[in-house]
Design a protein around this motif. Structure first.
Motif, PDB file in Angstrom:
ATOM      1  N   THR A 164       1.913  -0.208   8.356  1.00  0.00           N
ATOM      2  CA  THR A 164       1.980  -1.350   7.445  1.00  0.00           C
ATOM      3  C   THR A 164       2.598  -0.941   6.111  1.00  0.00           C
ATOM      4  O   THR A 164       3.341  -1.706   5.509  1.00  0.00           O
ATOM      5  CB  THR A 164       0.570  -1.922   7.202  1.00  0.00           C
ATOM      6  N   ARG A 165       2.305   0.275   5.662  1.00  0.00           N
ATOM      7  CA  ARG A 165       2.694   0.710   4.321  1.00  0.00           C
ATOM      8  C   ARG A 165       3.978   1.523   4.252  1.00  0.00           C
ATOM      9  O   ARG A 165       4.585   1.627   3.188  1.00  0.00           O
ATOM     10  CB  ARG A 165       1.570   1.551   3.707  1.00  0.00           C
TER      11      ARG A 165
ATOM     12  N   GLY B 250       7.027   1.154   5.071  1.00  0.00           N
ATOM     13  CA  GLY B 250       8.218   0.453   4.583  1.00  0.00           C
ATOM     14  C   GLY B 250       8.250   0.343   3.068  1.00  0.00           C
ATOM     15  O   GLY B 250       9.324   0.185   2.485  1.00  0.00           O
ATOM     16  N   ASP B 251       7.090   0.460   2.413  1.00  0.00           N
ATOM     17  CA  ASP B 251       7.030   0.397   0.950  1.00  0.00           C
ATOM     18  C   ASP B 251       7.639   1.631   0.297  1.00  0.00           C
ATOM     19  O   ASP B 251       7.866   1.638  -0.907  1.00  0.00           O
ATOM     20  CB  ASP B 251       5.582   0.236   0.476  1.00  0.00           C
ATOM     21  N   LEU B 252       7.895   2.677   1.064  1.00  0.00           N
ATOM     22  CA  LEU B 252       8.515   3.870   0.503  1.00  0.00           C
ATOM     23  C   LEU B 252      10.021   3.696   0.313  1.00  0.00           C
ATOM     24  O   LEU B 252      10.644   4.419  -0.455  1.00  0.00           O
ATOM     25  CB  LEU B 252       8.249   5.089   1.398  1.00  0.00           C
ATOM     26  N   THR B 253      10.619   2.748   1.009  1.00  0.00           N
ATOM     27  CA  THR B 253      12.057   2.502   0.930  1.00  0.00           C
ATOM     28  C   THR B 253      12.438   2.167  -0.505  1.00  0.00           C
ATOM     29  O   THR B 253      11.713   1.429  -1.156  1.00  0.00           O
ATOM     30  CB  THR B 253      12.430   1.325   1.860  1.00  0.00           C
TER      31      THR B 253
ATOM     32  N   ASN C 291       0.002   6.035   2.147  1.00  0.00           N
ATOM     33  CA  ASN C 291      -0.634   5.087   1.229  1.00  0.00           C
ATOM     34  C   ASN C 291      -0.432   5.493  -0.230  1.00  0.00           C
ATOM     35  O   ASN C 291      -0.191   4.642  -1.082  1.00  0.00           O
ATOM     36  CB  ASN C 291      -2.117   4.942   1.565  1.00  0.00           C
TER      37      ASN C 291
ATOM     38  N   ALA D 140       3.242   4.847  -1.117  1.00  0.00           N
ATOM     39  CA  ALA D 140       3.513   3.405  -1.160  1.00  0.00           C
ATOM     40  C   ALA D 140       3.100   2.809  -2.501  1.00  0.00           C
ATOM     41  O   ALA D 140       3.688   1.831  -2.956  1.00  0.00           O
ATOM     42  CB  ALA D 140       2.787   2.694  -0.021  1.00  0.00           C
ATOM     43  N   GLU D 141       2.110   3.419  -3.128  1.00  0.00           N
ATOM     44  CA  GLU D 141       1.592   2.906  -4.397  1.00  0.00           C
ATOM     45  C   GLU D 141       2.107   3.667  -5.612  1.00  0.00           C
ATOM     46  O   GLU D 141       1.876   3.243  -6.743  1.00  0.00           O
ATOM     47  CB  GLU D 141       0.062   2.971  -4.379  1.00  0.00           C
ATOM     48  N   ASP D 142       2.779   4.798  -5.411  1.00  0.00           N
ATOM     49  CA  ASP D 142       3.164   5.640  -6.544  1.00  0.00           C
ATOM     50  C   ASP D 142       4.579   6.166  -6.343  1.00  0.00           C
ATOM     51  O   ASP D 142       4.807   7.053  -5.537  1.00  0.00           O
ATOM     52  CB  ASP D 142       2.176   6.808  -6.664  1.00  0.00           C
ATOM     53  N   ASP D 143       5.515   5.608  -7.100  1.00  0.00           N
ATOM     54  CA  ASP D 143       6.912   5.988  -6.909  1.00  0.00           C
ATOM     55  C   ASP D 143       7.280   7.308  -7.580  1.00  0.00           C
ATOM     56  O   ASP D 143       8.443   7.702  -7.586  1.00  0.00           O
ATOM     57  CB  ASP D 143       7.850   4.870  -7.334  1.00  0.00           C
TER      58      ASP D 143
END
Length: 152
Positions: free
Chosen positions: A85-86, A88-91, A37, A40-43
């Motif tokens: 759920t989250r 995939g946001d790391l891609t 999480n 996912a919110e912090d690149d």
């Protein structure tokens, strides 16, 4: 939990001896789940090693703790923050997933499920170990992954 981890990341990123783009995350169990999480919110997290994470919060809570009320409502409420759920946001940031074969707490299929949801470039490693995944091969794979992906 994620807000607290973000504050720690803020402190780390402000250090003069920390290069932007070279921050890695290593989390085990709940730490891996919270780490999904956070990343996912912090690149600022350039790469993540996730050890013994379950795809859903309910995978931990439902079998081991009594939950009052409707179980399906509980699962639906947690779904937006579930690691599956989250992740995939790391891609396209690299992810290394590590699991123990025959883990008492986590089914062997869990690694495949998270790996599929993570997309590329995600690595999946399994080890003959217990839930702690404290074996030399896992440590070596973590270090190799972080060296390769962070340019260390």
């Amino acid at each position: 939990e994620v807000a607290g981890h973000r504050q720690a990341l803020d402190l780390l990123a402000e250090r003069a001896d920390v290069e932007a783009g070279r921050i890695g995350l290593v989390g085990h169990d709940f730490g891996a789940m919270h780490g999904v999480n956070l990343a996912a919110e912090d690149d600022r997290i350039a790469a993540a090693v996730l050890v013994a994470a379950t795809p859903r919060w309910g995978d931990w809570f439902l079998p081991f703790w009594p939950i009052a009320g409707d179980r399906w409502n509980y699962l639906r409420a947690l779904a937006p923050v579930d690691p599956i759920t989250r992740i995939g946001d790391l891609t396209p940031r690299p992810v290394c997933l590590q699991f123990a074969k025959g883990d008492f707490f986590i089914a062997d299929m869990t690694g495949l499920e998270l790996h599929h949801a993570a997309g590329e470039p995600a690595e999946l490693h399994t080890y003959r170990a217990d839930h702690g995944v404290r074996v030399p091969e896992a440590r070596a794979d973590r270090l190799d992954f972080l060296r390769r992906t962070l340019g260390l």
